[in-house]
Scaffold this motif. Structure first.
Motif, PDB file in Angstrom:
ATOM      1  N   PRO A 118       0.592  -1.378   0.024  1.00 46.65           N
ATOM      2  CA  PRO A 118      -0.293  -0.256   0.076  1.00 46.65           C
ATOM      3  C   PRO A 118       0.824   1.561   0.167  1.00 46.65           C
ATOM      4  O   PRO A 118       0.150   2.124  -0.406  1.00 46.65           O
ATOM      5  N   ASP A 119       2.008   1.356   0.541  1.00 49.78           N
ATOM      6  CA  ASP A 119       2.372   2.070   0.644  1.00 49.78           C
ATOM      7  C   ASP A 119       3.509   2.465  -0.839  1.00 49.78           C
ATOM      8  O   ASP A 119       5.275   3.180  -0.798  1.00 49.78           O
ATOM      9  N   GLN A 120       3.522   1.467  -1.567  1.00 58.03           N
ATOM     10  CA  GLN A 120       4.758   1.378  -2.618  1.00 58.03           C
ATOM     11  C   GLN A 120       3.721   2.300  -3.788  1.00 58.03           C
ATOM     12  O   GLN A 120       2.883   1.680  -4.043  1.00 58.03           O
ATOM     13  N   ASN A 121       4.558   2.691  -4.972  1.00 54.81           N
ATOM     14  CA  ASN A 121       4.645   3.068  -6.240  1.00 54.81           C
ATOM     15  C   ASN A 121       5.478   2.820  -7.144  1.00 54.81           C
ATOM     16  O   ASN A 121       6.571   3.280  -7.081  1.00 54.81           O
ATOM     17  N   PRO A 122       5.622   1.550  -7.507  1.00 52.17           N
ATOM     18  CA  PRO A 122       6.623   0.840  -8.325  1.00 52.17           C
ATOM     19  C   PRO A 122       6.921   1.838  -9.643  1.00 52.17           C
ATOM     20  O   PRO A 122       8.037   1.762 -10.603  1.00 52.17           O
TER      21      PRO A 122
END
Length: 383
Positions: free
Chosen positions: A246-250
């Motif tokens: 939820p806290d990752q943006n690839p």
């Protein structure tokens, strides 16, 4: 020649986005880079160069003029596929160049057969079937006539694919409609197989469907906005974020938009700024004039709304956006001067102006904001 602003396009960011997409879809489906709308504002020639260096060998365009731009830019003899507009008189030249194209009505199919006959080379076509989008595609009632024409004229074309277009896979409220489209496409595919018609590739997935409907991956996915570092919608990201953290943006944005301060202006309390009376200073201010306006894609609806970054500080747009310039409040900056870098989209210091925040402020979707960037703005690829 110097311009009033410039765009930097990150090859490294594009490679990172491709890595994420490949990890999501697995090794089998081919990735087609969708470069319609001047590669979503990034520049077709620049994007083709970046994509081919990253291993992409298939490009999707909307129109024939875009297809020729890809052909000109390509150094790898990549496949070029037109999904939309072409002029029938162009068909002999397109077929001769090996450019593939969608066929979605009998008018175009008949013209393609005649053109292929005239030059002695088969057309490379993709059969688009109507599954519920109701824009282009052969309807189920056309299938019998279509299959007969294909069999009778099979030496005049190669069926490179069968495909469809989904009606808003990026929004959950459309998903029942998308599932019906998937069922209809499967039925169409089954029908043509029963008629001994075997396209080389099956493809249906746009960026949103690639993320949300793995059963649509088939042989090829058509990746547009995702490749440029943006989720099709915030809702799309919310639907998958638990699978990626939820806290990752690839994803990484490719594009940075830069300009510079042209001049400075002192304004006293009570004075109006720019055209009309949309802004009246409530205190003494220092304004910076930036030589970018609505003719450069910085919309008038950003008047008294937009922000830029100067010295790493957010500076608000003051007054009405002009055709060629905006005024921004630089009162809080220490010794601003003409020539100072201005970030319209991108990072400076610890702060960032994202395309999403830019688009939300101007009430545009990412797609619209990006494709409004004029072709005349110079684009430079950085690694």
């Amino acid at each position: 020649m110097r311009y009033t602003s410039r765009l930097e396009i990150s090859a490294e960011a594009y490679r990172q986005n491709l890595q994420f997409i490949r990890s999501w879809i697995g090794p089998k489906p081919e990735i087609s880079a969708v470069v319609k709308g001047n590669a979503y504002g990034h520049g077709i020639s620049e994007l083709v160069r970046i994509a081919e260096q990253a291993g992409v060998r298939h490009f999707s365009t909307f129109s024939s003029d875009e297809a020729w731009q890809v052909k000109t830019a390509s150094n790898q003899a990549s496949t070029v596929m037109i999904m939309g507009m072409l002029h029938l008189e162009e068909l002999p030249e397109l077929i001769g160049a090996g450019i593939e194209f969608f066929v979605f009505d009998f008018h175009r199919l008949e013209a393609a057969i005649l053109a292929a006959k005239s030059i002695g080379k088969p057309a490379q076509i993709h059969l688009e079937v109507e599954t519920g989008f109701h824009r282009t595609g052969f309807a189920e009632r056309d299938f019998e006539k279509l299959s007969q024409m294909l069999k009778q004229n099979q030496k005049y074309f190669q069926i490179k694919g069968i495909c469809t277009h989904f009606a808003g896979a990026e929004s959950a409220q459309n998903h029942p409609r998308i599932r019906c489209q998937i069922e209809r496409f499967q039925a169409a595919k089954t029908y043509f197989t029963a008629q001994d018609i075997y396209p080389e590739k099956i493809h249906t997935a746009c960026s949103a469907a690639t993320l949300l409907f793995p059963e649509t991956h088939f042989d090829l996915v058509r990746i547009g906005i995702l490749g440029y570092g943006f989720w099709p919608t915030r809702e799309t990201f919310d639907l998958i974020k638990n699978q990626i953290g939820p806290d990752q943006n690839p994803l990484r944005r490719l594009l940075t938009w830069k300009s510079e301060l042209m001049s400075l202006k002192q304004v006293r309390s009570g004075e109006y700024v720019g055209y009309g009376k949309s802004f009246q200073a409530t205190e003494d201010m220092t304004l910076g004039i930036v030589p970018v306006g609505y003719s450069h894609g910085y919309g008038r609806n950003l008047s008294n709304q937009g922000q830029v970054l100067i010295h790493g500080v957010f500076c608000s747009v003051i007054g009405t956006v002009n055709m060629n310039a905006i005024a921004v409040d630089v009162s809080l900056l220490t010794q601003p001067k003409p020539g100072d870098e201005v970030i319209l989209i991108g990072n400076q210091g610890q702060n960032e102006i994202t395309v999403a925040s830019f688009a939300e402020t101007s009430h545009l979707v990412n797609y619209e904001m990006l494709t409004r960037l004029p072709r005349e703005i110079p684009r430079r690829v950085i690694d």
